[in-house]
Design a protein around this motif. Structure first.
Motif, mmCIF file in Angstrom:
data_model
loop_
_atom_site.group_PDB
_atom_site.id
_atom_site.type_symbol
_atom_site.label_atom_id
_atom_site.label_comp_id
_atom_site.label_asym_id
_atom_site.label_seq_id
_atom_site.Cartn_x
_atom_site.Cartn_y
_atom_site.Cartn_z
ATOM 1 N N LEU A 10 0.679 -1.171 0.001
ATOM 2 C CA LEU A 10 -0.051 -0.033 -0.067
ATOM 3 C C LEU A 10 0.862 1.251 0.050
ATOM 4 C CD1 LEU A 10 -2.838 1.054 0.191
ATOM 5 C CD2 LEU A 10 -2.490 1.163 2.633
ATOM 6 N N LEU A 11 1.966 1.240 0.746
ATOM 7 C CA LEU A 11 2.660 2.116 0.843
ATOM 8 C C LEU A 11 3.391 2.551 -0.604
ATOM 9 C CD1 LEU A 11 4.716 2.289 4.218
ATOM 10 C CD2 LEU A 11 2.946 3.997 3.459
ATOM 11 N N THR A 12 3.952 1.661 -1.128
ATOM 12 C CA THR A 12 4.701 1.425 -2.572
ATOM 13 C C THR A 12 3.666 2.163 -3.425
ATOM 14 O OG1 THR A 12 6.092 -0.203 -2.031
ATOM 15 C CG2 THR A 12 5.990 0.135 -4.151
ATOM 16 N N ALA A 13 2.198 1.521 -3.547
ATOM 17 C CA ALA A 13 1.534 2.256 -4.451
ATOM 18 C C ALA A 13 1.079 3.656 -4.171
ATOM 19 C CB ALA A 13 -0.046 1.433 -4.335
ATOM 20 N N LEU A 14 1.052 4.119 -3.110
ATOM 21 C CA LEU A 14 0.920 5.518 -2.691
ATOM 22 C C LEU A 14 2.033 6.226 -3.211
ATOM 23 C CD1 LEU A 14 -0.773 5.489 0.939
ATOM 24 C CD2 LEU A 14 -1.771 6.415 -1.212
ATOM 25 N N GLY A 15 3.108 5.810 -2.811
ATOM 26 C CA GLY A 15 4.499 6.347 -3.505
ATOM 27 C C GLY A 15 4.575 6.502 -4.760
ATOM 28 N N ILE A 16 4.100 5.619 -5.721
ATOM 29 C CA ILE A 16 4.175 5.495 -6.949
ATOM 30 C C ILE A 16 3.165 6.700 -7.436
ATOM 31 C CG2 ILE A 16 3.495 4.442 -9.046
ATOM 32 C CD1 ILE A 16 4.792 1.927 -7.793
ATOM 33 N N GLY A 17 1.879 6.714 -6.863
ATOM 34 C CA GLY A 17 0.904 7.603 -7.203
ATOM 35 C C GLY A 17 1.221 8.975 -7.060
ATOM 36 N N ALA A 18 2.005 9.343 -5.757
ATOM 37 C CA ALA A 18 2.423 10.832 -5.727
ATOM 38 C C ALA A 18 3.536 11.108 -6.576
ATOM 39 C CB ALA A 18 2.913 10.829 -4.159
ATOM 40 N N LEU A 19 4.333 10.132 -6.888
ATOM 41 C CA LEU A 19 5.384 10.343 -7.888
ATOM 42 C C LEU A 19 4.973 10.686 -9.105
ATOM 43 C CD1 LEU A 19 8.281 7.897 -6.965
ATOM 44 C CD2 LEU A 19 8.393 10.598 -6.503
ATOM 45 N N ILE A 20 3.786 10.088 -9.884
ATOM 46 C CA ILE A 20 3.267 10.267 -11.001
ATOM 47 C C ILE A 20 2.552 11.568 -10.963
ATOM 48 C CG2 ILE A 20 1.278 9.416 -12.372
ATOM 49 C CD1 ILE A 20 2.236 6.608 -11.793
ATOM 50 N N TYR A 21 1.802 11.956 -9.793
ATOM 51 C CA TYR A 21 1.213 13.147 -9.740
ATOM 52 C C TYR A 21 2.095 14.493 -9.999
ATOM 53 C CZ TYR A 21 -2.076 16.664 -7.999
ATOM 54 O OH TYR A 21 -2.949 18.046 -8.057
ATOM 55 N N ALA A 22 3.360 14.410 -9.343
ATOM 56 C CA ALA A 22 4.257 15.030 -9.088
ATOM 57 C C ALA A 22 4.985 15.524 -10.523
ATOM 58 C CB ALA A 22 5.611 14.852 -8.142
ATOM 59 N N ALA A 23 4.963 14.207 -11.479
ATOM 60 C CA ALA A 23 5.415 14.592 -12.508
ATOM 61 C C ALA A 23 4.582 15.149 -13.598
ATOM 62 C CB ALA A 23 5.697 13.030 -13.377
ATOM 63 N N VAL A 24 3.031 14.833 -13.278
ATOM 64 C CA VAL A 24 1.952 15.584 -14.042
ATOM 65 C C VAL A 24 2.034 17.070 -13.617
ATOM 66 C CG1 VAL A 24 -0.456 15.937 -14.177
ATOM 67 C CG2 VAL A 24 0.621 13.568 -14.267
ATOM 68 N N LEU A 25 2.228 17.342 -12.310
ATOM 69 C CA LEU A 25 2.588 18.862 -11.946
ATOM 70 C C LEU A 25 3.648 19.363 -12.728
ATOM 71 C CD1 LEU A 25 1.615 19.008 -8.026
ATOM 72 C CD2 LEU A 25 0.189 19.751 -10.044
ATOM 73 N N PHE A 26 4.734 18.867 -12.902
ATOM 74 C CA PHE A 26 5.773 19.182 -13.371
ATOM 75 C C PHE A 26 5.659 19.652 -14.679
ATOM 76 C CE2 PHE A 26 10.036 18.497 -15.535
ATOM 77 C CZ PHE A 26 10.723 19.542 -14.878
ATOM 78 N N THR A 27 4.749 18.663 -15.586
ATOM 79 C CA THR A 27 4.681 19.159 -17.003
ATOM 80 C C THR A 27 3.799 20.255 -17.144
ATOM 81 O OG1 THR A 27 2.984 17.531 -17.001
ATOM 82 C CG2 THR A 27 5.296 16.784 -17.923
ATOM 83 N N ASN A 28 2.868 20.233 -16.326
ATOM 84 C CA ASN A 28 1.921 21.640 -16.370
ATOM 85 C C ASN A 28 2.107 22.717 -15.587
ATOM 86 O OD1 ASN A 28 0.558 19.740 -18.119
ATOM 87 N ND2 ASN A 28 -0.798 19.029 -16.211
ATOM 88 N N THR A 29 3.376 23.011 -14.886
ATOM 89 C CA THR A 29 3.897 24.016 -14.271
ATOM 90 C C THR A 29 3.892 25.249 -15.022
ATOM 91 O OG1 THR A 29 5.054 24.857 -12.322
ATOM 92 C CG2 THR A 29 6.092 23.479 -14.014
ATOM 93 N N SER A 30 3.621 26.404 -14.378
ATOM 94 C CA SER A 30 3.845 27.659 -15.028
ATOM 95 C C SER A 30 5.169 28.423 -14.431
ATOM 96 C CB SER A 30 2.398 28.549 -15.043
ATOM 97 O OG SER A 30 2.211 28.978 -13.692
ATOM 98 N N GLY A 31 5.541 27.976 -13.194
ATOM 99 C CA GLY A 31 6.469 28.620 -12.434
ATOM 100 C C GLY A 31 6.261 29.390 -11.333
#
Length: 64
Positions: A10-31
């Motif tokens: 469960l912790l691993t799945a939550l970590g993967i989800g948070a890392l994917i969400y951070a990657a999505v934020l990184f691609t959509n960030t305006s700075g």
């Protein structure tokens, strides 16, 4: 199945989800400041959850 292994998965799945969400934020960030703060927070929490979940699954012994 052991309860520690389930919690580790469960912790691993939550970590993967948070890392994917951070990657999505990184691609959509305006700075802006708010974008950078949330990117750092989700990235660090995802990394902590992922590493602790993997180590918990790895160190738990299988008992049959």
């Amino acid at each position: 199945m052991n309860l520690k292994r389930i919690f580790g998965a469960l912790l691993t799945a939550l970590g993967i989800g948070a890392l994917i969400y951070a990657a999505v934020l990184f691609t959509n960030t305006s700075g802006s400041n708010q974008d950078i703060k949330s990117l750092i927070i989700y990235g660090i929490l995802g990394l902590i959850f992922f590493t602790s979940g993997i180590s918990l699954v790895r160190t738990t012994k299988d008992e049959s």
